[in-house]
Write a protein that holds these residues in place. Structure first.
Motif, PDB file in Angstrom:
ATOM      1  N   GLN A 210      -1.394 -25.409 -26.404  1.00 49.72           N
ATOM      2  CA  GLN A 210      -0.094 -26.316 -27.402  1.00 49.72           C
ATOM      3  C   GLN A 210       0.873 -27.242 -26.220  1.00 49.72           C
ATOM      4  O   GLN A 210       2.391 -28.132 -26.379  1.00 49.72           O
ATOM      5  CB  GLN A 210       1.251 -24.017 -27.205  1.00 49.72           C
ATOM      6  CG  GLN A 210       0.792 -23.622 -28.067  1.00 49.72           C
ATOM      7  CD  GLN A 210       1.331 -22.088 -29.323  1.00 49.72           C
ATOM      8  OE1 GLN A 210       2.672 -21.979 -27.350  1.00 49.72           O
ATOM      9  NE2 GLN A 210       0.952 -21.397 -29.663  1.00 49.72           N
TER      10      GLN A 210
ATOM     11  N   GLU B 256      -0.413 -30.422 -26.623  1.00 46.50           N
ATOM     12  CA  GLU B 256       0.528 -30.949 -27.234  1.00 46.50           C
ATOM     13  C   GLU B 256       1.943 -31.157 -27.782  1.00 46.50           C
ATOM     14  O   GLU B 256       1.955 -32.384 -28.121  1.00 46.50           O
ATOM     15  CB  GLU B 256      -0.413 -29.693 -28.330  1.00 46.50           C
ATOM     16  CG  GLU B 256      -1.790 -29.538 -29.276  1.00 46.50           C
ATOM     17  CD  GLU B 256      -1.986 -28.886 -30.172  1.00 46.50           C
ATOM     18  OE1 GLU B 256      -0.671 -27.700 -30.540  1.00 46.50           O
ATOM     19  OE2 GLU B 256      -3.096 -28.355 -30.614  1.00 46.50           O
ATOM     20  N   GLU B 257       2.305 -30.261 -26.903  1.00 44.04           N
ATOM     21  CA  GLU B 257       4.080 -31.019 -27.129  1.00 44.04           C
ATOM     22  C   GLU B 257       3.521 -32.073 -25.772  1.00 44.04           C
ATOM     23  O   GLU B 257       5.449 -32.724 -26.097  1.00 44.04           O
ATOM     24  CB  GLU B 257       4.611 -29.974 -25.934  1.00 44.04           C
ATOM     25  CG  GLU B 257       4.686 -28.235 -27.247  1.00 44.04           C
ATOM     26  CD  GLU B 257       6.285 -27.268 -26.714  1.00 44.04           C
ATOM     27  OE1 GLU B 257       6.053 -27.501 -25.524  1.00 44.04           O
ATOM     28  OE2 GLU B 257       5.487 -26.183 -27.707  1.00 44.04           O
ATOM     29  N   GLU B 258       3.319 -32.469 -24.793  1.00 44.58           N
ATOM     30  CA  GLU B 258       3.372 -33.085 -24.500  1.00 44.58           C
ATOM     31  C   GLU B 258       2.405 -35.379 -24.779  1.00 44.58           C
ATOM     32  O   GLU B 258       3.243 -36.142 -24.225  1.00 44.58           O
ATOM     33  CB  GLU B 258       2.492 -33.182 -22.934  1.00 44.58           C
ATOM     34  CG  GLU B 258       2.883 -31.864 -21.854  1.00 44.58           C
ATOM     35  CD  GLU B 258       2.630 -31.633 -20.671  1.00 44.58           C
ATOM     36  OE1 GLU B 258       1.021 -32.530 -20.479  1.00 44.58           O
ATOM     37  OE2 GLU B 258       3.232 -31.471 -19.767  1.00 44.58           O
TER      38      GLU B 258
END
Length: 83
Positions: free
Chosen positions: A77, A80-82
């Protein structure tokens, strides 16, 4: 002065029990990026622990797997946020 370095984490806890008696309690704190967790074990009933170490160790291994799954999920997660 400013508020800084706010971090979120997931706390996992679990009990190793024999019937209704808690033998040990496991806990782990997993940071939101999934890196740097550790497990602690608290013996709640020494006599039952001594008599049932194999069961407790099996429960501890199961708890470790849950911690690793949580680390992997949070790490994915965070990646993916980066992006």
């Amino acid at each position: 002065m400013a508020l800084d370095n706010i971090q979120e984490s997931v706390t996992l806890t679990g009990d190793s029990k024999l019937e209704d008696e808690v033998i040990t309690t496991f806990s782990a704190r997993v940071p939101n990026d999934g890196v740097g967790s550790g497990i602690s074990l608290s013996i709640r009933n020494k006599e039952l622990y001594d008599a049932n170490k194999l069961v407790v160790r099996s429960d501890q291994a199961e708890f470790q797997d849950i911690v690793w799954d949580t680390e992997d999920r949070l790490s994915e997660q965070a990646a993916e946020e980066e992006e």
